[in-house]
Write an enzyme that holds these catalytic residues in place. Structure first.
Site, PDB file in Angstrom:
ATOM      1  N   ASN A 150      -2.155   6.979  -2.580  1.00  0.00           N
ATOM      2  CA  ASN A 150      -3.399   6.747  -1.836  1.00  0.00           C
ATOM      3  C   ASN A 150      -4.126   5.504  -2.328  1.00  0.00           C
ATOM      4  O   ASN A 150      -5.338   5.518  -2.546  1.00  0.00           O
ATOM      5  CB  ASN A 150      -4.325   7.976  -1.934  1.00  0.00           C
ATOM      6  CG  ASN A 150      -5.518   7.865  -1.001  1.00  0.00           C
ATOM      7  OD1 ASN A 150      -5.426   7.304   0.085  1.00  0.00           O
ATOM      8  ND2 ASN A 150      -6.663   8.396  -1.425  1.00  0.00           N
ATOM      9  N   ASN A 151      -3.374   4.414  -2.489  1.00  0.00           N
ATOM     10  CA  ASN A 151      -3.992   3.187  -2.975  1.00  0.00           C
ATOM     11  C   ASN A 151      -3.017   2.034  -2.792  1.00  0.00           C
ATOM     12  O   ASN A 151      -1.820   2.237  -2.592  1.00  0.00           O
ATOM     13  CB  ASN A 151      -4.355   3.309  -4.460  1.00  0.00           C
ATOM     14  CG  ASN A 151      -5.439   2.336  -4.886  1.00  0.00           C
ATOM     15  OD1 ASN A 151      -5.937   1.544  -4.079  1.00  0.00           O
ATOM     16  ND2 ASN A 151      -5.808   2.372  -6.150  1.00  0.00           N
TER      17      ASN A 151
ATOM     18  N   HIS B 156       0.861  -1.182   0.000  1.00  0.00           N
ATOM     19  CA  HIS B 156       0.000   0.000   0.000  1.00  0.00           C
ATOM     20  C   HIS B 156       0.894   1.228   0.000  1.00  0.00           C
ATOM     21  O   HIS B 156       1.743   1.391   0.872  1.00  0.00           O
ATOM     22  CB  HIS B 156      -0.927   0.028   1.218  1.00  0.00           C
ATOM     23  CG  HIS B 156      -1.897   1.167   1.187  1.00  0.00           C
ATOM     24  ND1 HIS B 156      -3.186   1.041   0.696  1.00  0.00           N
ATOM     25  CD2 HIS B 156      -1.771   2.473   1.566  1.00  0.00           C
ATOM     26  CE1 HIS B 156      -3.800   2.205   0.774  1.00  0.00           C
ATOM     27  NE2 HIS B 156      -2.960   3.093   1.293  1.00  0.00           N
ATOM     28  N   CYS B 157       0.702   2.095  -0.986  1.00  0.00           N
ATOM     29  CA  CYS B 157       1.547   3.283  -1.126  1.00  0.00           C
ATOM     30  C   CYS B 157       0.738   4.530  -0.782  1.00  0.00           C
ATOM     31  O   CYS B 157      -0.204   4.874  -1.503  1.00  0.00           O
ATOM     32  CB  CYS B 157       2.088   3.393  -2.552  1.00  0.00           C
ATOM     33  SG  CYS B 157       3.120   4.851  -2.830  1.00  0.00           S
ATOM     34  N   PRO B 158       1.075   5.234   0.295  1.00  0.00           N
ATOM     35  CA  PRO B 158       0.315   6.449   0.644  1.00  0.00           C
ATOM     36  C   PRO B 158       0.487   7.566  -0.379  1.00  0.00           C
ATOM     37  O   PRO B 158      -0.381   8.424  -0.497  1.00  0.00           O
ATOM     38  CB  PRO B 158       0.900   6.845   2.003  1.00  0.00           C
ATOM     39  CG  PRO B 158       2.249   6.222   2.049  1.00  0.00           C
ATOM     40  CD  PRO B 158       2.142   4.947   1.269  1.00  0.00           C
TER      41      PRO B 158
END
Length: 328
Positions: free
Chosen positions: A182-183, A177-179
């Site tokens: 945002n996904n 999950h990559c902030p």
């Protein structure tokens, strides 16, 4: 559920669970056996009771992720402002600003488009709450075949799927999950994430090169005619741009290489960290690339707009918000 002995198992707690639609009868299958064979992919091909992937615009309503995504856009637009208004427009040579402006701004547009596609594309979420007796009956599983249920989102968990606590869904081939986008990065949006890291690395390298040239030129003329801003403001803007470019270039170049390595070895970051032994037939090198980017190698692989239907996007944005994504 057929009485021949299907068992629904929780992959985390290792004991039989009840389905959302009724009791699941225990069979005689050993505890450690997982789903395999051709029937395992029923989860990918059949829509569950809450399957809305063809009617939703995916958007994770996570505060941290939205802030990080906003910061990403701000930094890219800041770089574009400094490159265009501090370095290129004041240049006396006609071909130099035109050529570099066309290259940098094109790469910036492609980077932001890749970011949007990564953020708004369903990464491969498994339908919520599809672990019901009726749905499992519709799968027509063989006697003794085992399927796994996620206790957090009550979904049938396909092979190589992992639950994301931020997206609150199980994601097929979840890498991480990559902030900043945002996904989650998963089965359906990994190619857009790879393009995002590639284009950010390219504009960062380009901005560093232009900054070096600008410093060299301005020192020669003692900053008299090389910028529309005062020397102090120009230097400050360029220093911030160089720091940003070095950080972005380092981070995205490493991430780009890591993603290509994972794709060519058909192994996600989670699987690598957990040292999971593959129970699937691996697609290596170009087969892995084709499975992510689609089709034979071509320039379309580098196009984040490929497959985008603008009229469908406009229809989806008129929907109402519900849960983790906008639903219509």
């Amino acid at each position: 559920m057929q009485s021949s002995g299907h068992r629904l198992r929780d992959i985390e707690q290792h004991h039989p669970l009840l389905s959302a639609g009724g009791d699941v009868e225990a069979g005689s299958l050993d505890a450690g056996v997982m789903v395999g064979g051709p029937h395992h992919h029923h989860n990918n091909n059949h829509a569950g009771p809450n399957q809305h992937h063809h009617h939703t615009l995916w958007f994770i309503q996570d505060g941290c992720g939205m802030v990080c995504a906003g910061i990403t856009w701000f930094l890219v637009l800041y770089a574009a402002f400094v490159v265009n208004f501090v370095m290129l427009l004041p240049a006396k040579n006609s071909w130099y600003p035109l050529l570099n402006g066309a290259v940098f701004n094109s790469l910036a547009v492609l980077a932001l488009a890749s970011h949007i596609r990564t953020m708004l594309t369903d990464p491969g979420a498994v339908p919520k709450g599809n672990a019901t007796k009726e749905y499992m009956d519709s799968l027509q599983l063989k006697p003794g075949e085992v399927i796994y249920k996620c206790p957090k989102c009550c979904s049938i968990k396909p092979e190589r799927a992992h639950h994301c606590s931020i997206c609150k869904r199980c994601i097929r081939k979840m890498d991480h999950h990559c902030p900043w986008v945002n996904n989650c990065v998963g089965e359906k949006n990994q190619r857009f994430f790879v393009l995002f890291t590639m284009y950010i690395a390219l504009i960062s390298a380009h901005a560093l090169g232009l900054s070096g040239m600008h410093f060299f030129t301005c020192v020669k003329v003692q900053w008299n005619e090389c910028s529309n801003f005062s020397p102090g403001v120009s230097v400050l803007l360029l220093i911030f741009l160089c720091l940003e470019a070095v950080l972005f270039l380092t981070f995205t170049a490493v991430m780009f290489g890591t993603q290509l390595h994972s794709i060519c070895n058909d192994e996600t970051e989670i699987e690598r960290l957990k040292n999971e032994k593959p129970t699937w037939e691996r697609r290596v090198r170009w087969d892995g690339m084709r499975s992510v980017f689609g089709g034979a190698p071509s320039l379309l692989w580098c196009n984040p707009f490929n497959g985008l239907r603008f009229h469908r996007l406009l229809l989806l944005t008129r929907g109402r918000r519900s849960g983790a994504e906008f639903a219509v």
